[in-house]
Scaffold this active site. Structure first.
Site, short mmCIF file in Angstrom:
data_model
loop_
_atom_site.label_atom_id
_atom_site.label_comp_id
_atom_site.label_asym_id
_atom_site.label_seq_id
_atom_site.Cartn_x
_atom_site.Cartn_y
_atom_site.Cartn_z
N ASP A 35 36.74 29.66 33.06
CA ASP A 35 35.50 30.40 33.35
C ASP A 35 34.32 29.43 33.17
O ASP A 35 34.25 28.71 32.17
CB ASP A 35 35.38 31.59 32.38
CG ASP A 35 34.38 32.63 32.86
OD1 ASP A 35 34.80 33.78 33.07
OD2 ASP A 35 33.19 32.28 33.03
N ILE A 36 33.40 29.40 34.14
CA ILE A 36 32.27 28.45 34.03
C ILE A 36 31.14 28.97 33.14
O ILE A 36 30.21 28.23 32.87
CB ILE A 36 31.69 28.02 35.41
CG1 ILE A 36 31.32 29.22 36.26
CG2 ILE A 36 32.59 27.05 36.11
CD1 ILE A 36 30.45 28.83 37.45
N GLN A 98 33.12 44.96 35.80
CA GLN A 98 33.59 43.92 36.74
C GLN A 98 32.44 43.39 37.59
O GLN A 98 31.62 44.16 38.10
CB GLN A 98 34.67 44.51 37.65
CG GLN A 98 35.33 43.47 38.55
CD GLN A 98 36.50 44.03 39.37
OE1 GLN A 98 36.64 45.24 39.51
NE2 GLN A 98 37.31 43.13 39.91
N GLU A 99 32.39 42.06 37.74
CA GLU A 99 31.36 41.41 38.56
C GLU A 99 31.96 40.68 39.75
O GLU A 99 31.30 40.52 40.77
CB GLU A 99 30.52 40.45 37.71
CG GLU A 99 29.71 41.19 36.64
CD GLU A 99 28.83 40.29 35.82
OE1 GLU A 99 29.01 39.05 35.87
OE2 GLU A 99 27.97 40.83 35.09
N HIS A 104 41.31 39.90 37.88
CA HIS A 104 41.41 38.77 36.96
C HIS A 104 41.53 39.26 35.52
O HIS A 104 41.03 40.33 35.17
CB HIS A 104 40.23 37.81 37.10
CG HIS A 104 38.88 38.43 36.97
ND1 HIS A 104 38.28 39.12 38.00
CD2 HIS A 104 38.00 38.50 35.93
CE1 HIS A 104 37.10 39.56 37.61
NE2 HIS A 104 36.90 39.20 36.36
N PHE A 105 42.19 38.43 34.74
CA PHE A 105 42.37 38.66 33.31
C PHE A 105 41.69 37.52 32.56
O PHE A 105 41.94 36.35 32.85
CB PHE A 105 43.86 38.71 32.96
CG PHE A 105 44.58 39.87 33.59
CD1 PHE A 105 44.70 41.08 32.93
CD2 PHE A 105 45.10 39.76 34.88
CE1 PHE A 105 45.34 42.16 33.51
CE2 PHE A 105 45.74 40.84 35.48
CZ PHE A 105 45.85 42.04 34.80
N HIS A 106 40.81 37.88 31.63
CA HIS A 106 40.14 36.89 30.80
C HIS A 106 41.00 36.61 29.57
O HIS A 106 41.36 37.56 28.85
CB HIS A 106 38.81 37.43 30.27
CG HIS A 106 37.79 37.80 31.29
ND1 HIS A 106 36.65 37.05 31.51
CD2 HIS A 106 37.70 38.84 32.14
CE1 HIS A 106 35.89 37.64 32.44
NE2 HIS A 106 36.51 38.73 32.83
P1 5GP Z 1 34.12 40.05 35.36
O1 5GP Z 1 32.89 40.62 34.71
O2 5GP Z 1 34.16 40.30 36.84
O3 5GP Z 1 35.39 40.48 34.65
O4 5GP Z 1 34.04 38.51 35.09
C1 5GP Z 1 33.78 37.55 36.06
C2 5GP Z 1 33.83 36.21 35.38
O5 5GP Z 1 33.76 35.21 36.37
C3 5GP Z 1 32.68 35.96 34.40
O6 5GP Z 1 33.21 35.68 33.12
C4 5GP Z 1 31.95 34.76 34.99
O7 5GP Z 1 31.49 33.87 34.01
C5 5GP Z 1 33.01 34.13 35.87
N1 5GP Z 1 32.50 33.41 37.02
C6 5GP Z 1 31.51 33.82 37.87
N2 5GP Z 1 31.34 32.93 38.85
C7 5GP Z 1 32.25 31.94 38.65
C8 5GP Z 1 32.55 30.73 39.35
O8 5GP Z 1 31.96 30.38 40.38
N3 5GP Z 1 33.55 29.97 38.84
C9 5GP Z 1 34.24 30.32 37.71
N4 5GP Z 1 35.20 29.49 37.29
N5 5GP Z 1 33.97 31.45 37.02
C10 5GP Z 1 32.97 32.25 37.49
#
Ligand code: 5GP
Length: 140
Positions: A35-36, A98-99, A104-106
């Site tokens: 994650d970046i 979710q964004e 995906h799984f963190h």
């Molecule tokens: P969500 O809230 O959808 O579960 O998490 C999305 C995750 O994707 C966030 O933790 C965010 O930091 C990560 N993320 C967003 N854009 C990018 C990207 O361009 N590359 C990577 N490696 N991670 C990203």
């Protein structure tokens, strides 16, 4: 009713190598990368290679494939960071946090008493690269 899968999401672009990522692991079905905007040291993400919006449209096979990779990478990340435990997150739909709309799984390596950091802070790319290499070195 949820929106359909959109193949222009960021993780679909990562899978097609249209944008770069720090790869940790991949097999035929799944991909794991850093994650970046890491909220813990070693924060990484496991995704299926096939289209899937989130938990709500995932097939049992996609979930099983992701969990096998989550299990493998989580153990390596715990070793790599000498962590005390692992926190696993999965957010589905905007209301669920979710964004990015590709399943995906963190994976968060956790240390006792150390909280998860706030969202939205870009990480140091050299440090993230080093963390990817540490997990890779610990993979069995
Ligand atoms: P969500 O809230 O959808 O579960 O998490 C999305 C995750 O994707 C966030 O933790 C965010 O930091 C990560 N993320 C967003 N854009 C990018 C990207 O361009 N590359 C990577 N490696 N991670 C990203």
């Amino acid at each position: 009713m949820s929106d359909p899968y959109d193949d222009q999401n960021i993780f679909a672009k990562i899978l097609r190598a249209e944008i770069p990522s720090f790869k940790v692991y991949e097999d035929d079905e799944t991909y794991c990368f850093m994650d970046i905007m890491p909220r813990t040291r070693g924060h990484c993400l496991v995704i299926p290679k096939t289209p899937c919006r989130n938990l709500l449209d995932a097939t049992p096979q996609q979930l099983a494939d992701c969990m096998a990779t989550v299990n493998r990478v989580a153990k390596a990340a715990k070793t790599a960071f000498n962590a005390d435990g692992i926190t696993l997150w999965q957010f589905s739909e905007a209301a669920g946090g979710q964004e990015v709309f590709h399943l995906h799984f963190h994976i968060h390596p956790r240390h006792a008493g150390v909280p998860i950091r706030p969202p939205g802070v870009m990480g140091d790319m050299d440090e993230i690269k080093n963390h990817a290499e540490a997990i890779i070195a610990a993979l069995e």
